[in-house]
Enzyme design. Sequence first.
Site, PDB file in Angstrom:
ATOM      1  N   PHE A  39      -5.157  -1.356   9.517  1.00 59.46           N
ATOM      2  CA  PHE A  39      -5.810  -1.074   8.249  1.00 59.46           C
ATOM      3  C   PHE A  39      -6.787   0.082   8.462  1.00 59.46           C
ATOM      4  CE2 PHE A  39      -4.029  -5.173   7.316  1.00 59.46           C
ATOM      5  CZ  PHE A  39      -3.534  -4.993   6.028  1.00 59.46           C
ATOM      6  N   ASN A  90     -14.047   6.064   5.765  1.00 62.04           N
ATOM      7  CA  ASN A  90     -14.247   4.991   6.737  1.00 62.04           C
ATOM      8  C   ASN A  90     -13.252   5.012   7.891  1.00 62.04           C
ATOM      9  OD1 ASN A  90     -16.540   3.953   5.513  1.00 62.04           O
ATOM     10  ND2 ASN A  90     -15.353   2.654   4.145  1.00 62.04           N
ATOM     11  N   TYR A 117       0.802  -1.227   0.000  1.00 63.65           N
ATOM     12  CA  TYR A 117       0.000   0.000   0.000  1.00 63.65           C
ATOM     13  C   TYR A 117       0.835   1.277   0.000  1.00 63.65           C
ATOM     14  CZ  TYR A 117      -3.632  -3.336   1.109  1.00 63.65           C
ATOM     15  OH  TYR A 117      -4.488  -4.398   1.059  1.00 63.65           O
ATOM     16  N   ASN A 142      -9.878   1.046   7.905  1.00 66.04           N
ATOM     17  CA  ASN A 142     -11.238   1.046   8.437  1.00 66.04           C
ATOM     18  C   ASN A 142     -11.330   0.741   9.924  1.00 66.04           C
ATOM     19  OD1 ASN A 142     -11.864   1.583   5.804  1.00 66.04           O
ATOM     20  ND2 ASN A 142     -12.883  -0.345   5.408  1.00 66.04           N
ATOM     21  N   ASP A 153      -6.326  11.261   3.649  1.00 64.57           N
ATOM     22  CA  ASP A 153      -6.633  11.537   2.245  1.00 64.57           C
ATOM     23  C   ASP A 153      -8.084  11.973   2.075  1.00 64.57           C
ATOM     24  OD1 ASP A 153      -7.019   8.596   2.955  1.00 64.57           O
ATOM     25  OD2 ASP A 153      -8.166   8.727   1.091  1.00 64.57           O
ATOM     26  N   HIS A 187      -4.562   6.345  -0.508  1.00 63.04           N
ATOM     27  CA  HIS A 187      -5.068   6.148   0.850  1.00 63.04           C
ATOM     28  C   HIS A 187      -3.964   6.286   1.898  1.00 63.04           C
ATOM     29  CE1 HIS A 187      -9.023   5.498   2.248  1.00 63.04           C
ATOM     30  NE2 HIS A 187      -9.038   4.186   2.402  1.00 63.04           N
TER      31      HIS A 187
END
Length: 185
Positions: free
Chosen positions: A64, A112, A14, A66, A91, A19
């Site tokens: 992560f 989220n 990632y 969320n 972001d 994100h």
Amino acid sequence: MKIIVGLGNPGAKYAGTRHNVGFAVLDELAERHNIRIDTAKHKALIGKGIIDGEKVILAMPQTFMNLSGESVRAIMDFYKCTVEDLIVVYDDIDLDVGKLRIRQKGSAGGHNGMKNIIQHVGSQEFVRIRVGVGKKPDHMDLADYVLSRFGKEDLANIRESCGNACDAVETILADGTVAAMNKFN
């Protein structure tokens, strides 16, 4: 003490995605102030230091996106901090690449990670710095878009906005949120 949280997803897969702009801002902030974000604690990577005379915790949740609130809540509880001590950098697809928006409070706006933080800290009354990553193209799924990397045409703008977000954090610490809003919004 201030807790400065950059949102993103853990792992090399990632790195550099839209994100993970929050992580990128914290990386630059840490570099500027010789803070090592290398302690695994409270479901996050943590670094302690001083910026503009203020003790800070730089945190990158490793839950992560969320589930970011789990980490933020644990950090706040451990260091006995309140929402007044919290700054979250993340972001925003509703802002053009390179734009910043600083707010003293507000809703999650469909993000989220922010929804989860608001749920876990029980308040919307904390400072946030939104870093624009550009609007999702109509043909793309939202998850695919935020997990995509920036195109060559956006790299200079995103680097500049990450630097500006660091400047904004420094301004908040030195002169307050209103001063940062006046300078960067």
